[in-house]
Design a protein around this motif. Structure first.
Motif, PDB file in Angstrom:
ATOM      1  N   LYS A  28      -3.470  55.277  70.206  1.00  0.00           N
ATOM      2  CA  LYS A  28      -3.858  56.385  71.074  1.00  0.00           C
ATOM      3  C   LYS A  28      -3.148  56.389  72.417  1.00  0.00           C
ATOM      4  O   LYS A  28      -2.749  57.445  72.898  1.00  0.00           O
ATOM      5  CB  LYS A  28      -5.375  56.376  71.272  1.00  0.00           C
ATOM      6  CG  LYS A  28      -6.121  56.683  69.991  1.00  0.00           C
ATOM      7  CD  LYS A  28      -7.606  56.647  70.183  1.00  0.00           C
ATOM      8  CE  LYS A  28      -8.297  56.904  68.854  1.00  0.00           C
ATOM      9  NZ  LYS A  28      -9.732  56.871  68.963  1.00  0.00           N
ATOM     10  N   ASN A  29      -2.957  55.224  73.041  1.00  0.00           N
ATOM     11  CA  ASN A  29      -2.331  55.209  74.363  1.00  0.00           C
ATOM     12  C   ASN A  29      -0.857  55.598  74.333  1.00  0.00           C
ATOM     13  O   ASN A  29      -0.276  55.904  75.363  1.00  0.00           O
ATOM     14  CB  ASN A  29      -2.509  53.851  75.050  1.00  0.00           C
ATOM     15  CG  ASN A  29      -1.918  52.702  74.260  1.00  0.00           C
ATOM     16  OD1 ASN A  29      -2.379  52.402  73.170  1.00  0.00           O
ATOM     17  ND2 ASN A  29      -0.919  52.049  74.820  1.00  0.00           N
ATOM     18  N   ASP A  49       0.137  57.983  71.887  1.00  0.00           N
ATOM     19  CA  ASP A  49       0.138  59.200  71.074  1.00  0.00           C
ATOM     20  C   ASP A  49       0.978  59.018  69.811  1.00  0.00           C
ATOM     21  O   ASP A  49       1.749  59.897  69.424  1.00  0.00           O
ATOM     22  CB  ASP A  49       0.649  60.405  71.880  1.00  0.00           C
ATOM     23  CG  ASP A  49      -0.284  60.768  73.007  1.00  0.00           C
ATOM     24  OD1 ASP A  49      -1.514  60.658  72.827  1.00  0.00           O
ATOM     25  OD2 ASP A  49       0.211  61.159  74.080  1.00  0.00           O
TER      26      ASP A  49
END
Length: 117
Positions: free
Chosen positions: A68-69, A71
């Motif tokens: 997530k960090n 993308d």
């Protein structure tokens, strides 16, 4: 009492702005920052399966879920590890939880631990 002109006050304030701005930036997401060190406690963990380990070069191939960090969607890719000792106790086929960042153009594992079966 000393009167400061508005222009002088503005110049003094602006000279401090770059430092104050840099202090407030979130360096953990981009891999930039002082000395290349990341704030690992703020990184969301991702899960993966270990596909290959090269301890000599400090590389690990992970089939990972979304990071997530960064993308990043799920995929299989090679990561460098921040410290080769992180690979101790990790084996091909293990399910792991890890955090990673992009640092100086490389994908780097900041933390990794085996998941309990």
């Amino acid at each position: 009492m000393n009167k400061t002109t508005p222009a002088l006050a503005l110049a003094a304030l602006l000279s401090l702005a770059p430092h104050a701005f840099a202090q407030g930036m979130d360096h953990g997401k981009t891999g930039s920052g002082h000395g290349g060190m990341m704030a690992t406690q703020n990184l969301p963990p991702a899960e993966a399966e270990v596909r290959r380990i090269d301890k000599d070069s400090g590389k690990i191939t992970l089939r990972h879920g979304a990071i997530k960090n960064m993308d990043m969607p799920p995929m299989t890719m090679v990561f460098s590890v921040r410290d080769k000792a992180m690979l101790d106790g990790i084996a091909v086929g293990d399910k792991v939880e890890f955090t990673a960042v992009q640092d100086k153009g490389q994908m780097v594992v900041e933390s990794i631990k085996p998941l309990k079966p």
